[in-house]
Scaffold this motif. Sequence first.
Motif, mmCIF file in Angstrom:
data_model
loop_
_atom_site.group_PDB
_atom_site.id
_atom_site.type_symbol
_atom_site.label_atom_id
_atom_site.label_comp_id
_atom_site.label_asym_id
_atom_site.label_seq_id
_atom_site.Cartn_x
_atom_site.Cartn_y
_atom_site.Cartn_z
ATOM 1 N N HIS A 1 39.339 40.706 41.714
ATOM 2 C CA HIS A 1 40.040 39.453 41.984
ATOM 3 C C HIS A 1 40.894 39.612 43.250
ATOM 4 C CE1 HIS A 1 41.549 35.541 40.742
ATOM 5 N NE2 HIS A 1 42.769 35.940 41.096
ATOM 6 N N GLY A 2 41.179 38.510 43.891
ATOM 7 C CA GLY A 2 41.952 38.536 45.111
ATOM 8 C C GLY A 2 43.376 39.009 44.889
ATOM 9 N N VAL A 3 43.904 39.797 45.837
ATOM 10 C CA VAL A 3 45.298 40.240 45.804
ATOM 11 C C VAL A 3 45.901 40.013 47.179
ATOM 12 C CG1 VAL A 3 44.904 41.950 43.994
ATOM 13 C CG2 VAL A 3 44.676 42.621 46.387
ATOM 14 N N HIS A 4 47.240 40.066 47.253
ATOM 15 C CA HIS A 4 47.914 39.900 48.538
ATOM 16 C C HIS A 4 49.071 40.886 48.623
ATOM 17 C CE1 HIS A 4 49.753 37.175 45.608
ATOM 18 N NE2 HIS A 4 50.909 37.390 46.219
ATOM 19 N N ALA A 5 49.388 41.305 49.853
ATOM 20 C CA ALA A 5 50.449 42.290 50.079
ATOM 21 C C ALA A 5 51.818 41.647 49.874
ATOM 22 C CB ALA A 5 50.343 42.868 51.484
ATOM 23 N N LYS A 6 52.741 42.407 49.227
ATOM 24 C CA LYS A 6 54.083 41.902 48.973
ATOM 25 C C LYS A 6 55.106 43.026 49.143
ATOM 26 C CE LYS A 6 55.149 38.747 46.190
ATOM 27 N NZ LYS A 6 55.519 37.916 45.016
ATOM 28 N N LEU A 7 56.369 42.608 49.285
ATOM 29 C CA LEU A 7 57.486 43.547 49.328
ATOM 30 C C LEU A 7 58.460 43.179 48.224
ATOM 31 C CD1 LEU A 7 58.278 43.818 53.145
ATOM 32 C CD2 LEU A 7 57.294 45.587 51.696
ATOM 33 N N SER A 8 58.948 44.210 47.471
ATOM 34 C CA SER A 8 59.943 43.966 46.435
ATOM 35 C C SER A 8 61.310 43.801 47.085
ATOM 36 C CB SER A 8 59.982 45.147 45.463
ATOM 37 O OG SER A 8 60.640 46.248 46.061
ATOM 38 N N PRO A 9 62.313 43.327 46.332
ATOM 39 C CA PRO A 9 63.679 43.233 46.903
ATOM 40 C C PRO A 9 64.187 44.557 47.437
ATOM 41 C CG PRO A 9 63.536 41.961 44.877
ATOM 42 C CD PRO A 9 62.243 42.708 44.991
ATOM 43 N N ARG A 10 63.651 45.689 46.907
ATOM 44 C CA ARG A 10 64.042 47.021 47.408
ATOM 45 C C ARG A 10 63.127 47.481 48.550
ATOM 46 N NH1 ARG A 10 67.544 49.866 44.029
ATOM 47 N NH2 ARG A 10 67.938 48.910 41.998
ATOM 48 N N ARG A 11 62.324 46.527 49.092
ATOM 49 C CA ARG A 11 61.410 46.816 50.212
ATOM 50 C C ARG A 11 60.305 47.780 49.813
ATOM 51 N NH1 ARG A 11 61.694 42.819 53.129
ATOM 52 N NH2 ARG A 11 60.824 43.963 54.900
ATOM 53 N N MET A 12 59.898 47.753 48.564
ATOM 54 C CA MET A 12 58.772 48.574 48.126
ATOM 55 C C MET A 12 57.490 47.778 48.313
ATOM 56 S SD MET A 12 58.132 50.553 44.528
ATOM 57 C CE MET A 12 57.685 49.091 43.605
ATOM 58 N N ARG A 13 56.498 48.395 48.910
ATOM 59 C CA ARG A 13 55.238 47.713 49.209
ATOM 60 C C ARG A 13 54.304 47.789 48.008
ATOM 61 N NH1 ARG A 13 53.766 50.326 55.045
ATOM 62 N NH2 ARG A 13 52.910 51.894 53.615
ATOM 63 N N TYR A 14 53.609 46.686 47.727
ATOM 64 C CA TYR A 14 52.633 46.653 46.642
ATOM 65 C C TYR A 14 51.703 45.469 46.837
ATOM 66 C CZ TYR A 14 55.490 42.947 44.485
ATOM 67 O OH TYR A 14 56.169 41.786 44.225
ATOM 68 N N PHE A 15 50.694 45.371 45.973
ATOM 69 C CA PHE A 15 49.740 44.273 46.018
ATOM 70 C C PHE A 15 49.834 43.487 44.723
ATOM 71 C CE2 PHE A 15 47.842 47.688 48.613
ATOM 72 C CZ PHE A 15 47.820 47.041 49.837
ATOM 73 N N ALA A 16 49.909 42.157 44.833
ATOM 74 C CA ALA A 16 50.013 41.277 43.662
ATOM 75 C C ALA A 16 48.744 40.453 43.528
ATOM 76 C CB ALA A 16 51.226 40.353 43.799
#
Length: 470
Positions: free
Chosen positions: A54-69
């Motif tokens: 399934h499609g995902v997109h790059a994101k940053l958490s409030p603590r600037r941690m990188r992940y894909f949602a």
Amino acid sequence: MDINCDGGHMAFTAVHPERGRIDATLTDLGQGLEWKHVYRTQPRTRLTCPECGHGVHAKLSPRRMRYFAHDPGRSPHCQLSMESADHHLLKRVLAEAIRRAGWSAELEVPAPDGAWRADVMATSPAGGQRMAWEAQLSPITDDDIEMRTDRYAADQVHVCWVSSRDRVPWLCTVPAIAVTPASQPTDAEQWKVHDGLARFDYGRGGWAQVDVTLTTFVRWVLAGDLVFHTIGLRYRRIHLPGSNATMRRSASWTTPRSAEAESRHETMRQQQEAAKRAREERAREADEHRKQAERERQRREEEQRRAEAQERHRQMTIALERQRAVWEAERREQQRQQEEQALREEHARRERDRREQAAAQQWWSGVSAAQLTELLDHVAALAVSERAARALPVSGQVEREHGYGIAVHTGRLLYGVVRPCPHSLGRLPTSTRVFVRNAREKALIIAMDLVDADLVTHFNLPDHEQTALL
């Protein structure tokens, strides 16, 4: 350990349409890409989940941690999307600890045949060794975690299970540790291993828990400095540093040296026990010789004592027969006295009953049928106000067991006794309520000092219409 991400919608890996699998925990995403090449790009880079596609997109958490949602409409069966934020954080921390040890770390790596999917797969610099690191936070049975460990073993992949939960029931079932999160959750260097690592103290003859940072533990394991060791049955109480407390563990990570020290200590202990048993056997044999001589001496003395005892027994039998004759006479006299006492008590009881009956007859002679009915009506009305149920007499008769009064019940429960005779109040059960016509009758009841005044209720009914006993 909240990292304020998208909970079960996040992952650290994705599939790039041109570069293939990328990893948000790596500076170059593992494919020579900068984060800006996938984060908020225009047009958007088409990334997909390596698990469900399934499609995902790059994101940053409030603590600037990188992940894909995951994009909306994800599959409810995607394992990566169902993992908690704590789970993802622990995977990231493990990956950082592995990389600090000089090994490469790849997240969410599946087996070629799908038999397993490693949270973090560590690979040695030369590429010849692999080890899976599993973040296990959800409940799991011993059988399930053993089965999952066996799947790794079937592919010659070592594994270590890691949990940050307070209680880890399966800690000794498979190679595993329990860790304490850092105050800054993303700082792997501050995470601590608080259970699952121990050293053997040969002088004390026991194991002691070792507390180290997670990065140190990972480095030692990957360097081959630690092994997962099954602790001997006699050594399973692990001493906790800084206290006299212990805990039971059947297995633990430790150094080969500690494992060998336990083995040497057990060999030494067995040798000492064998020597002790030999000394005890020699002492037992010597003691047996002494006992044999003592038994012979005692046998001779016993024969002499037996003869003396037989004579004493004969004399005692004669004396006992005489005493029995005296006891029998005393018993018959005691029985006669008891029978006479019983007759006196029976006579006294009958006399008491007669007096009580006479007193009760006199007590009731002053109340007419109309007055009794009037009193019962007042009692019934009081019960309705107190219990919302009428108090009714079961038999309507004066009964000796109720102090020559009339028992009234609400349903099956005794509500109280109407006009018990003052001379028979001792027959009432403790805390029984008493109902009389007026203050004069209440004073007669209380004067006997057998019923609490608070349990006596009167209705200010007049004394008149004196008639014969009902």
